[in-house]
Design a protein around this motif. Sequence first.
Motif, mmCIF file in Angstrom:
data_model
loop_
_atom_site.group_PDB
_atom_site.id
_atom_site.type_symbol
_atom_site.label_atom_id
_atom_site.label_comp_id
_atom_site.label_asym_id
_atom_site.label_seq_id
_atom_site.Cartn_x
_atom_site.Cartn_y
_atom_site.Cartn_z
ATOM 1 N N SER A 78 -16.232 1.585 -17.406
ATOM 2 C CA SER A 78 -17.534 1.286 -18.031
ATOM 3 C C SER A 78 -17.700 -0.183 -18.415
ATOM 4 C CB SER A 78 -17.755 2.165 -19.270
ATOM 5 O OG SER A 78 -17.689 3.513 -18.923
ATOM 6 N N ARG A 79 -16.809 -1.059 -17.948
ATOM 7 C CA ARG A 79 -16.940 -2.483 -18.267
ATOM 8 C C ARG A 79 -17.106 -3.348 -17.032
ATOM 9 N NH1 ARG A 79 -13.393 -5.685 -21.219
ATOM 10 N NH2 ARG A 79 -11.613 -4.872 -20.082
ATOM 11 N N VAL A 80 -16.989 -2.772 -15.842
ATOM 12 C CA VAL A 80 -17.071 -3.561 -14.612
ATOM 13 C C VAL A 80 -18.234 -3.064 -13.756
ATOM 14 C CG1 VAL A 80 -15.869 -4.275 -12.510
ATOM 15 C CG2 VAL A 80 -14.583 -3.956 -14.620
ATOM 16 N N GLU A 81 -19.063 -4.005 -13.355
ATOM 17 C CA GLU A 81 -20.184 -3.715 -12.466
ATOM 18 C C GLU A 81 -20.084 -4.627 -11.256
ATOM 19 O OE1 GLU A 81 -22.638 -1.412 -12.921
ATOM 20 O OE2 GLU A 81 -21.670 -0.755 -14.778
ATOM 21 N N SER A 82 -20.622 -4.146 -10.148
ATOM 22 C CA SER A 82 -20.715 -4.972 -8.955
ATOM 23 C C SER A 82 -22.174 -5.007 -8.525
ATOM 24 C CB SER A 82 -19.821 -4.406 -7.849
ATOM 25 O OG SER A 82 -19.763 -5.317 -6.762
ATOM 26 N N PHE A 83 -22.443 -5.646 -7.419
ATOM 27 C CA PHE A 83 -23.815 -5.841 -6.967
ATOM 28 C C PHE A 83 -23.949 -5.381 -5.517
ATOM 29 C CE2 PHE A 83 -22.308 -9.126 -9.885
ATOM 30 C CZ PHE A 83 -23.131 -8.898 -10.972
ATOM 31 N N PRO A 84 -24.079 -4.055 -5.291
ATOM 32 C CA PRO A 84 -24.108 -3.509 -3.927
ATOM 33 C C PRO A 84 -25.138 -4.157 -3.006
ATOM 34 C CG PRO A 84 -23.897 -1.734 -5.512
ATOM 35 C CD PRO A 84 -24.132 -2.995 -6.304
ATOM 36 N N ALA A 85 -26.266 -4.570 -3.527
ATOM 37 C CA ALA A 85 -27.287 -5.208 -2.687
ATOM 38 C C ALA A 85 -26.793 -6.549 -2.141
ATOM 39 C CB ALA A 85 -28.576 -5.400 -3.483
ATOM 40 N N GLU A 86 -25.790 -7.118 -2.782
ATOM 41 C CA GLU A 86 -25.246 -8.412 -2.365
ATOM 42 C C GLU A 86 -24.103 -8.278 -1.360
ATOM 43 O OE1 GLU A 86 -26.301 -11.598 -3.356
ATOM 44 O OE2 GLU A 86 -28.015 -10.450 -4.077
ATOM 45 N N TRP A 87 -23.546 -7.092 -1.222
ATOM 46 C CA TRP A 87 -22.387 -6.913 -0.345
ATOM 47 C C TRP A 87 -22.701 -7.310 1.093
ATOM 48 C CZ3 TRP A 87 -20.795 -1.358 -2.274
ATOM 49 C CH2 TRP A 87 -20.315 -1.450 -3.587
ATOM 50 N N THR A 88 -23.894 -6.973 1.584
ATOM 51 C CA THR A 88 -24.245 -7.311 2.966
ATOM 52 C C THR A 88 -24.381 -8.820 3.164
ATOM 53 O OG1 THR A 88 -26.588 -7.014 2.478
ATOM 54 C CG2 THR A 88 -25.404 -5.108 3.394
ATOM 55 N N LYS A 89 -24.503 -9.552 2.066
ATOM 56 C CA LYS A 89 -24.582 -11.016 2.131
ATOM 57 C C LYS A 89 -23.208 -11.653 1.941
ATOM 58 C CE LYS A 89 -29.083 -10.647 -0.039
ATOM 59 N NZ LYS A 89 -29.772 -10.787 -1.315
ATOM 60 N N GLY A 90 -22.175 -10.805 1.791
ATOM 61 C CA GLY A 90 -20.815 -11.312 1.618
ATOM 62 C C GLY A 90 -20.450 -11.634 0.183
ATOM 63 N N ASN A 91 -21.241 -11.150 -0.784
ATOM 64 C CA ASN A 91 -20.967 -11.405 -2.200
ATOM 65 C C ASN A 91 -20.352 -10.155 -2.823
ATOM 66 O OD1 ASN A 91 -20.936 -12.032 -4.906
ATOM 67 N ND2 ASN A 91 -23.117 -12.464 -5.063
ATOM 68 N N PHE A 92 -19.095 -10.249 -3.221
ATOM 69 C CA PHE A 92 -18.365 -9.116 -3.795
ATOM 70 C C PHE A 92 -17.958 -9.409 -5.239
ATOM 71 C CE2 PHE A 92 -17.498 -9.585 0.748
ATOM 72 C CZ PHE A 92 -18.218 -8.497 1.205
ATOM 73 N N SER A 93 -18.701 -10.303 -5.880
ATOM 74 C CA SER A 93 -18.433 -10.660 -7.273
ATOM 75 C C SER A 93 -18.590 -9.437 -8.164
ATOM 76 C CB SER A 93 -19.406 -11.752 -7.729
ATOM 77 O OG SER A 93 -19.302 -12.887 -6.905
ATOM 78 N N ILE A 94 -17.897 -9.469 -9.292
ATOM 79 C CA ILE A 94 -18.030 -8.403 -10.280
ATOM 80 C C ILE A 94 -18.375 -9.009 -11.628
ATOM 81 C CG2 ILE A 94 -16.524 -6.722 -9.125
ATOM 82 C CD1 ILE A 94 -14.255 -7.605 -11.023
ATOM 83 N N GLU A 95 -19.000 -8.192 -12.472
ATOM 84 C CA GLU A 95 -19.293 -8.610 -13.836
ATOM 85 C C GLU A 95 -18.413 -7.788 -14.771
ATOM 86 O OE1 GLU A 95 -23.091 -9.476 -16.681
ATOM 87 O OE2 GLU A 95 -23.113 -7.573 -15.594
ATOM 88 N N LEU A 96 -17.663 -8.475 -15.598
ATOM 89 C CA LEU A 96 -16.806 -7.838 -16.600
ATOM 90 C C LEU A 96 -17.490 -8.015 -17.945
ATOM 91 C CD1 LEU A 96 -14.118 -6.516 -17.459
ATOM 92 C CD2 LEU A 96 -13.132 -8.825 -17.536
ATOM 93 N N GLY A 104 -7.618 -11.896 -20.159
ATOM 94 C CA GLY A 104 -7.254 -13.195 -19.615
ATOM 95 C C GLY A 104 -6.099 -13.081 -18.641
ATOM 96 N N GLY A 105 -6.176 -13.810 -17.537
ATOM 97 C CA GLY A 105 -5.115 -13.801 -16.536
ATOM 98 C C GLY A 105 -5.683 -13.937 -15.133
ATOM 99 N N MET A 106 -4.855 -13.626 -14.144
ATOM 100 C CA MET A 106 -5.221 -13.800 -12.739
ATOM 101 C C MET A 106 -5.819 -12.523 -12.139
ATOM 102 S SD MET A 106 -5.255 -15.954 -10.221
ATOM 103 C CE MET A 106 -4.111 -17.222 -10.735
ATOM 104 N N TYR A 107 -7.010 -12.669 -11.560
ATOM 105 C CA TYR A 107 -7.680 -11.595 -10.836
ATOM 106 C C TYR A 107 -7.657 -11.955 -9.360
ATOM 107 C CZ TYR A 107 -9.385 -9.758 -15.238
ATOM 108 O OH TYR A 107 -9.456 -9.221 -16.501
ATOM 109 N N ILE A 108 -7.511 -10.924 -8.527
ATOM 110 C CA ILE A 108 -7.490 -11.145 -7.086
ATOM 111 C C ILE A 108 -8.531 -10.252 -6.436
ATOM 112 C CG2 ILE A 108 -6.143 -10.945 -4.968
ATOM 113 C CD1 ILE A 108 -3.650 -11.511 -6.706
ATOM 114 N N CYS A 109 -9.378 -10.874 -5.627
ATOM 115 C CA CYS A 109 -10.343 -10.158 -4.800
ATOM 116 C C CYS A 109 -9.793 -10.227 -3.380
ATOM 117 C CB CYS A 109 -11.706 -10.847 -4.901
ATOM 118 S SG CYS A 109 -12.926 -10.222 -3.739
ATOM 119 N N PHE A 110 -9.356 -9.083 -2.854
ATOM 120 C CA PHE A 110 -8.698 -9.047 -1.545
ATOM 121 C C PHE A 110 -9.595 -8.362 -0.530
ATOM 122 C CE2 PHE A 110 -5.573 -6.864 1.355
ATOM 123 C CZ PHE A 110 -5.267 -7.996 2.089
ATOM 124 N N LEU A 111 -9.835 -9.034 0.581
ATOM 125 C CA LEU A 111 -10.619 -8.489 1.693
ATOM 126 C C LEU A 111 -9.656 -8.236 2.851
ATOM 127 C CD1 LEU A 111 -12.455 -10.789 0.099
ATOM 128 C CD2 LEU A 111 -14.102 -9.991 1.768
#
Length: 163
Positions: A78-96, A104-111
């Motif tokens: 319940s603290r993380v959201e993404s933006f599905p409409a942006e996925w087709t544009k190559g944007n996989f950012s998330i909002e915490l 605090g620390g290292m996050y990894i977005c792996f494709l």
Amino acid sequence: MGKVRCCLPLVFLLLIQKVSLQDVQAVVGDAVILPCSNGDEALRDKVTVFWRFQDTTNVYDIIKSTASLEEQAASYKSRVESFPAEWTKGNFSIELSDVRKADGGMYICFLPTINTQTKVQLTVKDRPVTPTDRNSRNGDVGRRPDPVFLLSAFLLGCSLRRA
């Protein structure tokens, strides 16, 4: 033989995983965007993306272009959201949201499809305490009156005595 030596470094370059590093800062209690984007055409169809914290904690998964939260760590529910409409544009950012000191620390977005990682170093700072916050928490104990107010009251008092 000369062509093999020439092409060998190129093969190694193709095998090396693409990694980028970004620094992001947040304040305790706020929301923050953790960026991850890629312009590769190979990702336009069914995309898979794995967001991890400190390499192991499951933050958010996108599997075949669908959010998959079954294995999401409890601390991120319940603290993380993404933006599905942006996925087709190559944007996989998330909002915490509701950022905590422990976030605090290292996050990894792996494709995995294109063997690419975006590393995001999140630094979380305490919310600064303003003098107004400090006074409101102490019930305004020890608060000094405004000097302009005191001067106005003094002048009013003097004018009333003369009348």
